[in-house]
Enzyme design. Structure first.
Site, mmCIF file in Angstrom:
data_model
loop_
_atom_site.group_PDB
_atom_site.id
_atom_site.type_symbol
_atom_site.label_atom_id
_atom_site.label_comp_id
_atom_site.label_asym_id
_atom_site.label_seq_id
_atom_site.Cartn_x
_atom_site.Cartn_y
_atom_site.Cartn_z
ATOM 1 N N SER A 191 0.792 -1.221 0.000
ATOM 2 C CA SER A 191 0.000 0.000 0.000
ATOM 3 C C SER A 191 0.832 1.282 0.000
ATOM 4 O O SER A 191 0.327 2.333 -0.359
ATOM 5 C CB SER A 191 -0.965 0.001 1.181
ATOM 6 O OG SER A 191 -0.264 -0.149 2.388
ATOM 7 N N HIS A 219 -5.458 -3.554 -2.665
ATOM 8 C CA HIS A 219 -5.041 -2.686 -3.773
ATOM 9 C C HIS A 219 -4.856 -3.438 -5.083
ATOM 10 O O HIS A 219 -4.313 -2.888 -6.034
ATOM 11 C CB HIS A 219 -3.740 -1.969 -3.407
ATOM 12 C CG HIS A 219 -3.868 -1.135 -2.176
ATOM 13 N ND1 HIS A 219 -4.490 0.089 -2.157
ATOM 14 C CD2 HIS A 219 -3.491 -1.376 -0.901
ATOM 15 C CE1 HIS A 219 -4.475 0.581 -0.928
ATOM 16 N NE2 HIS A 219 -3.881 -0.295 -0.143
ATOM 17 N N LYS A 250 -12.256 0.252 -1.586
ATOM 18 C CA LYS A 250 -11.273 0.909 -2.466
ATOM 19 C C LYS A 250 -11.788 0.860 -3.903
ATOM 20 O O LYS A 250 -12.600 1.698 -4.273
ATOM 21 C CB LYS A 250 -9.916 0.272 -2.247
ATOM 22 C CG LYS A 250 -9.408 0.704 -0.866
ATOM 23 C CD LYS A 250 -8.123 0.125 -0.401
ATOM 24 C CE LYS A 250 -7.719 0.822 0.888
ATOM 25 N NZ LYS A 250 -7.204 -0.073 1.902
HETATM 26 C C1 LIG Z 1 -7.164 -0.139 3.317
HETATM 27 C C2 LIG Z 1 -6.571 -1.433 3.661
HETATM 28 C C3 LIG Z 1 -7.183 -2.280 4.582
HETATM 29 C C4 LIG Z 1 -8.366 -1.841 5.406
HETATM 30 O O1 LIG Z 1 -9.513 -1.780 4.642
HETATM 31 P P1 LIG Z 1 -10.734 -0.850 5.074
HETATM 32 O O2 LIG Z 1 -11.848 -1.427 4.288
HETATM 33 O O3 LIG Z 1 -10.399 0.540 4.676
HETATM 34 O O4 LIG Z 1 -10.932 -0.998 6.533
HETATM 35 C C5 LIG Z 1 -6.626 -3.520 4.780
HETATM 36 N N1 LIG Z 1 -5.531 -3.904 4.126
HETATM 37 C C6 LIG Z 1 -4.896 -3.113 3.245
HETATM 38 C C7 LIG Z 1 -3.659 -3.590 2.550
HETATM 39 C C8 LIG Z 1 -5.392 -1.843 2.991
HETATM 40 O O5 LIG Z 1 -4.759 -1.046 2.155
#
Ligand SMILES: *Cc1c(COP(=O)(O)O)cnc(C)c1O
Length: 402
Positions: A191, A219, A250
């Site tokens: 990330s 991602h 996302k």
């Molecule tokens: C954003 C993210 C999460 C958390 O997800 P949310 O739905 O925002 O709580 C978990 N793992 C990774 C790698 C992320 O980038």
């Protein structure tokens, strides 16, 4: 109560941030928590009364506001209202949830799937209900905070390997005593760096040492693979991940998290994971929006091609200007700045030129590796990216980064 009158550890923690934020605000270098006033298509937002190009979004396919997804959410509210009757295990499950879980399972070529109210909670609850004292969890050093927290919460022995270093992963597994349960966990796309896990080698090593494999596709869904199915499709590997975790917040423009896998695993999680039992179900609008979004991804494959092309254009432009974009090959593009101060300065110039982008500084990344964590999405047009590149390049020279 005046918190400044005591001098315990709590007060010191709070005061540390009070001072840090105050100083940044004073220097016009504070860019966090800015409220977006309006969304203008997928690539532009209004912030502080100014229209800006959005280069900090996780909506990689530009699906926020998609008419089909909005319509699905509205229909769900009309039919089911805005809340649920409680937790999933008891009265909270709606047909919307079971439909969404079937959609996810089909999308991930898995037998079954289970959803939770956030991706963060998914990692906490899944890791802590699968792993326990005496087990070993082996984690990439750059894994997301929710993975780290889940590992710690599980009470298992927590071992880390150097980022994407498969020899060190193997050594960590060799160090696990005889018959202890082992689970390897990693992000698919990291990330902060935007690079891709070496999944083929990871799978090979997990097989050799009889370890479970959990991959976080926050991602990579919608970004990797010809049809956006993620890292297994990207490497042409088929069904090789035991615990396929992802978020609905996302690329999927909703909120929530999921795990897909074998039906026995999913059934276990439905009865043993505490977030499924003790935390409310996803609201109807969000479940319906997520369900529709997976269908839109399959119906509009041009979006996947476009986010990849935009990522390539952005990375190529930055590298051509002399920036270090680390090992990114995806839509997450770190623009390495060095010191925190340089990252804040570069952000400031970007904002003054109507680019909404955010800095990531220590301790979120190692000291000396402060960066802009820029993202492009399928909603950007090449001309917009060209403009952004021009602004960043000019500022990079002024600040002395390039
Ligand atoms: C954003 C993210 C999460 C958390 O997800 P949310 O739905 O925002 O709580 C978990 N793992 C990774 C790698 C992320 O980038």
């Amino acid at each position: 109560m005046d918190i400044h009158t005591t001098d315990d550890a709590v007060t010191r923690r709070i005061n540390f941030f009070t001072e840090r934020v105050r100083k940044l605000r004073e220097d016009d270098l504070y860019f966090y928590n800015l409220p977006v006033e309006e969304i203008k298509g997928g690539s532009r937002v209004v912030v502080g009364g100014r229209e800006m190009g959005m280069y900090a979004s996780y909506s990689y396919l530009g699906l926020i506001g998609h008419p089909r997804i909005n319509a699905a959410a509205k229909a769900a509210v009309d039919k089911f209202g805005t809340g649920t009757n409680g937790v999933r295990l008891l009265a909270g499950t709606l047909t919307l949830h079971t439909e969404l879980e079937e959609t996810i399972a089909a999308f991930k070529h898995a037998e079954a799937a289970v959803t939770y109210s956030s991706g963060y909670v998914t990692n906490l609850t899944v890791l802590s209900s699968l792993m326990g004292r005496g087990d070993f969890v082996i984690s990439d050093k750059l894994n997301h905070a929710s993975i780290v927290d889940g590992c710690l919460m599980s009470g298992a022995e927590f071992r880390r390997f150097k980022h994407n270093d498969m020899d060190e992963l193997e050594r960590r597994l060799q160090q696990v005593p005889g018959d202890a349960a082992k689970l390897v966990v990693a992000d698919a796309v990291f990330s902060m760096d935007g690079d891709v896990l070496d999944l083929p080698r990871t799978v090979e090593i997990c097989k050799k040492y009889n370890a479970w494999l959990m991959i976080d596709e926050a991602h990579s869904v919608g970004v990797l693979g010809k049809t956006g199915r993620g890292i297994e499709e990207h490497f042409g590997l088929g069904d090789v991940i035991d615990i396929k975790m992802g978020t609905l917040s996302k690329t999927i423009p909703s909120v929530g998290g999921y795990v897909a896998g074998k039906k026995e695993l999913v059934q276990y999680l439905r009865h043993a994971s505490r977030a499924f039992i003790f935390s409310a179900a996803l609201p109807p609008a969000q479940a319906a929006a997520a369900n529709e979004a997976f269908k839109v991804i399959l119906d509009e494959p041009w979006r996947i091609e476009k986010v990849c092309a935009n990522g390539e254009q952005f990375i190529k432009g930055l590298k051509g200007a002399g920036f270090d974009t680390m090992l990114s090959t995806t839509a997450i593009v770190p623009v390495l700045c060095g010191t925190d101060e340089r990252a804040y300065k570069l952000t400031q110039v970007c904002h003054h030129n109507d680019l909404f982008v955010l800095p990531v500084v220590s301790p979120a990344v190692p000291e000396g590796q402060a960066r802009l964590r820029a993202t492009v999405t399928a909603a950007h047009e090449p001309k917009e990216i060209e403009y952004a590149l021009g602004v960043i390049e000019k500022a990079g020279h002024e600040i002395g980064i390039i």
